[in-house]
Design a protein around this motif. Sequence first.
Motif, PDB file in Angstrom:
ATOM      1  N   ILE A 193      26.647 -24.514 -21.319  1.00 32.67           N
ATOM      2  CA  ILE A 193      27.743 -25.235 -20.680  1.00 32.67           C
ATOM      3  C   ILE A 193      28.943 -25.276 -21.621  1.00 32.67           C
ATOM      4  O   ILE A 193      28.795 -25.177 -22.843  1.00 32.67           O
ATOM      5  CB  ILE A 193      27.346 -26.674 -20.292  1.00 32.67           C
ATOM      6  CG1 ILE A 193      26.878 -27.461 -21.515  1.00 32.67           C
ATOM      7  CG2 ILE A 193      26.278 -26.670 -19.216  1.00 32.67           C
ATOM      8  CD1 ILE A 193      26.624 -28.937 -21.231  1.00 32.67           C
ATOM      9  N   ASP A 194      30.139 -25.411 -21.039  1.00 33.42           N
ATOM     10  CA  ASP A 194      31.336 -25.519 -21.861  1.00 33.42           C
ATOM     11  C   ASP A 194      31.584 -26.972 -22.231  1.00 33.42           C
ATOM     12  O   ASP A 194      30.776 -27.859 -21.901  1.00 33.42           O
ATOM     13  CB  ASP A 194      32.543 -24.892 -21.157  1.00 33.42           C
ATOM     14  CG  ASP A 194      32.958 -25.627 -19.884  1.00 33.42           C
ATOM     15  OD1 ASP A 194      32.516 -26.783 -19.664  1.00 33.42           O
ATOM     16  OD2 ASP A 194      33.727 -25.044 -19.098  1.00 33.42           O
ATOM     17  N   ASN A 211      20.970 -22.366 -20.007  1.00 36.13           N
ATOM     18  CA  ASN A 211      21.615 -23.616 -19.623  1.00 36.13           C
ATOM     19  C   ASN A 211      22.873 -23.849 -20.459  1.00 36.13           C
ATOM     20  O   ASN A 211      23.132 -24.950 -20.931  1.00 36.13           O
ATOM     21  CB  ASN A 211      20.654 -24.793 -19.788  1.00 36.13           C
ATOM     22  CG  ASN A 211      19.431 -24.648 -18.903  1.00 36.13           C
ATOM     23  OD1 ASN A 211      19.549 -24.539 -17.685  1.00 36.13           O
ATOM     24  ND2 ASN A 211      18.255 -24.643 -19.508  1.00 36.13           N
ATOM     25  N   GLY A 226      30.024 -21.879 -25.376  1.00 36.10           N
ATOM     26  CA  GLY A 226      28.961 -22.864 -25.238  1.00 36.10           C
ATOM     27  C   GLY A 226      28.349 -23.253 -26.557  1.00 36.10           C
ATOM     28  O   GLY A 226      27.802 -24.339 -26.710  1.00 36.10           O
ATOM     29  N   GLN A 282      33.466 -29.112 -21.086  1.00 36.90           N
ATOM     30  CA  GLN A 282      33.668 -29.991 -19.942  1.00 36.90           C
ATOM     31  C   GLN A 282      32.415 -30.147 -19.091  1.00 36.90           C
ATOM     32  O   GLN A 282      32.437 -30.808 -18.068  1.00 36.90           O
ATOM     33  CB  GLN A 282      34.821 -29.467 -19.087  1.00 36.90           C
ATOM     34  CG  GLN A 282      36.167 -29.466 -19.810  1.00 36.90           C
ATOM     35  CD  GLN A 282      37.282 -28.904 -18.966  1.00 36.90           C
ATOM     36  OE1 GLN A 282      37.044 -28.043 -18.097  1.00 36.90           O
ATOM     37  NE2 GLN A 282      38.502 -29.360 -19.196  1.00 36.90           N
ATOM     38  N   GLY A 283      31.328 -29.521 -19.541  1.00 37.21           N
ATOM     39  CA  GLY A 283      30.063 -29.634 -18.834  1.00 37.21           C
ATOM     40  C   GLY A 283      29.849 -28.608 -17.743  1.00 37.21           C
ATOM     41  O   GLY A 283      28.852 -28.667 -17.017  1.00 37.21           O
ATOM     42  N   ALA A 284      30.746 -27.650 -17.608  1.00 36.45           N
ATOM     43  CA  ALA A 284      30.596 -26.622 -16.588  1.00 36.45           C
ATOM     44  C   ALA A 284      29.642 -25.529 -17.073  1.00 36.45           C
ATOM     45  O   ALA A 284      29.625 -25.180 -18.255  1.00 36.45           O
ATOM     46  CB  ALA A 284      31.953 -26.008 -16.260  1.00 36.45           C
ATOM     47  N   ARG A 285      28.854 -25.005 -16.138  1.00 38.94           N
ATOM     48  CA  ARG A 285      27.890 -23.969 -16.460  1.00 38.94           C
ATOM     49  C   ARG A 285      28.602 -22.668 -16.835  1.00 38.94           C
ATOM     50  O   ARG A 285      29.558 -22.265 -16.184  1.00 38.94           O
ATOM     51  CB  ARG A 285      26.963 -23.728 -15.259  1.00 38.94           C
ATOM     52  CG  ARG A 285      25.912 -22.631 -15.453  1.00 38.94           C
ATOM     53  CD  ARG A 285      24.875 -23.002 -16.491  1.00 38.94           C
ATOM     54  NE  ARG A 285      24.103 -24.143 -16.097  1.00 38.94           N
ATOM     55  CZ  ARG A 285      22.993 -24.096 -15.345  1.00 38.94           C
ATOM     56  NH1 ARG A 285      22.558 -22.943 -14.896  1.00 38.94           N
ATOM     57  NH2 ARG A 285      22.330 -25.190 -15.058  1.00 38.94           N
ATOM     58  N   LEU A 286      28.130 -22.043 -17.904  1.00 40.14           N
ATOM     59  CA  LEU A 286      28.669 -20.762 -18.343  1.00 40.14           C
ATOM     60  C   LEU A 286      27.683 -19.655 -18.007  1.00 40.14           C
ATOM     61  O   LEU A 286      26.478 -19.799 -18.207  1.00 40.14           O
ATOM     62  CB  LEU A 286      28.921 -20.782 -19.853  1.00 40.14           C
ATOM     63  CG  LEU A 286      30.016 -21.729 -20.350  1.00 40.14           C
ATOM     64  CD1 LEU A 286      30.006 -21.792 -21.877  1.00 40.14           C
ATOM     65  CD2 LEU A 286      31.388 -21.296 -19.843  1.00 40.14           C
ATOM     66  N   LYS A 287      28.213 -18.547 -17.520  1.00 42.94           N
ATOM     67  CA  LYS A 287      27.368 -17.412 -17.173  1.00 42.94           C
ATOM     68  C   LYS A 287      26.981 -16.630 -18.422  1.00 42.94           C
ATOM     69  O   LYS A 287      27.743 -16.524 -19.372  1.00 42.94           O
ATOM     70  CB  LYS A 287      28.095 -16.495 -16.197  1.00 42.94           C
ATOM     71  CG  LYS A 287      28.366 -17.112 -14.830  1.00 42.94           C
ATOM     72  CD  LYS A 287      29.077 -16.120 -13.921  1.00 42.94           C
ATOM     73  CE  LYS A 287      29.341 -16.716 -12.545  1.00 42.94           C
ATOM     74  NZ  LYS A 287      30.040 -15.760 -11.651  1.00 42.94           N
TER      75      LYS A 287
END
Length: 216
Positions: A120-121, A118, A178, A123-128
């Motif tokens: 996230i960066d 889980n 993250g 900005q709240g975007a999901r990181l792979k």
Amino acid sequence: MSDFRSHIAVIDYGMGNLHSVAKALEHVCPGAKVSITADPNVVEDADRVVFPGVGAIRDCMGEINRLNVGDVVNQAMKTKPVLAICVGMQALLQRSEENGGVDCLGLLPGEVKYFGDNLIDHQGARLKVPHMGWNNVEQSIDHPLWQGIEQNSRFYFVHSYYVAPTDPSYVAGRCNYGTNFAAALSHKNLFAVQFHPEKSADAGLQLLRNFCNWMG
């Protein structure tokens, strides 16, 4: 200039893109002899040692233990400059969370941890995961291997696990994906990096060039 008598041993235990590392070293260290080898006598005779690695830590440690590579690396770290790359870096620590938990060489205090599912960066975007591609590295100490490399230069990463040393004084470079993590470690004759310098364009080649001239 690199000493034409310099001999660099790239340790071969079957788990690394050894030829790309060797070719990069030959490019930045003209006149140096670069040996891809599992022979402990060749490693002992070399002036510098590279300990690379890619793949799952369980498989890597299986081959490292089968070939007694740990003893070879341990002895090399006492007497000459050693550069560990990617899983080679992770193998130096005490234990990894990968593959349900794997004991590593225990040459450096700390563990290897999973980024998580889980991530996230800012900005709240999901990181792979894996962390794959270019990222900035903050140099946290002044070290000869950082010479000529600008602060926050970009290096190429491919990994799902990161090292977490017990002693923060070992950290030579930091990165963020993250979470903040150690991208480089330094201890006496050892410099270790999570990224792949042989794939990191000018900054990576400069680091390898610096290694060729580093006396430890």
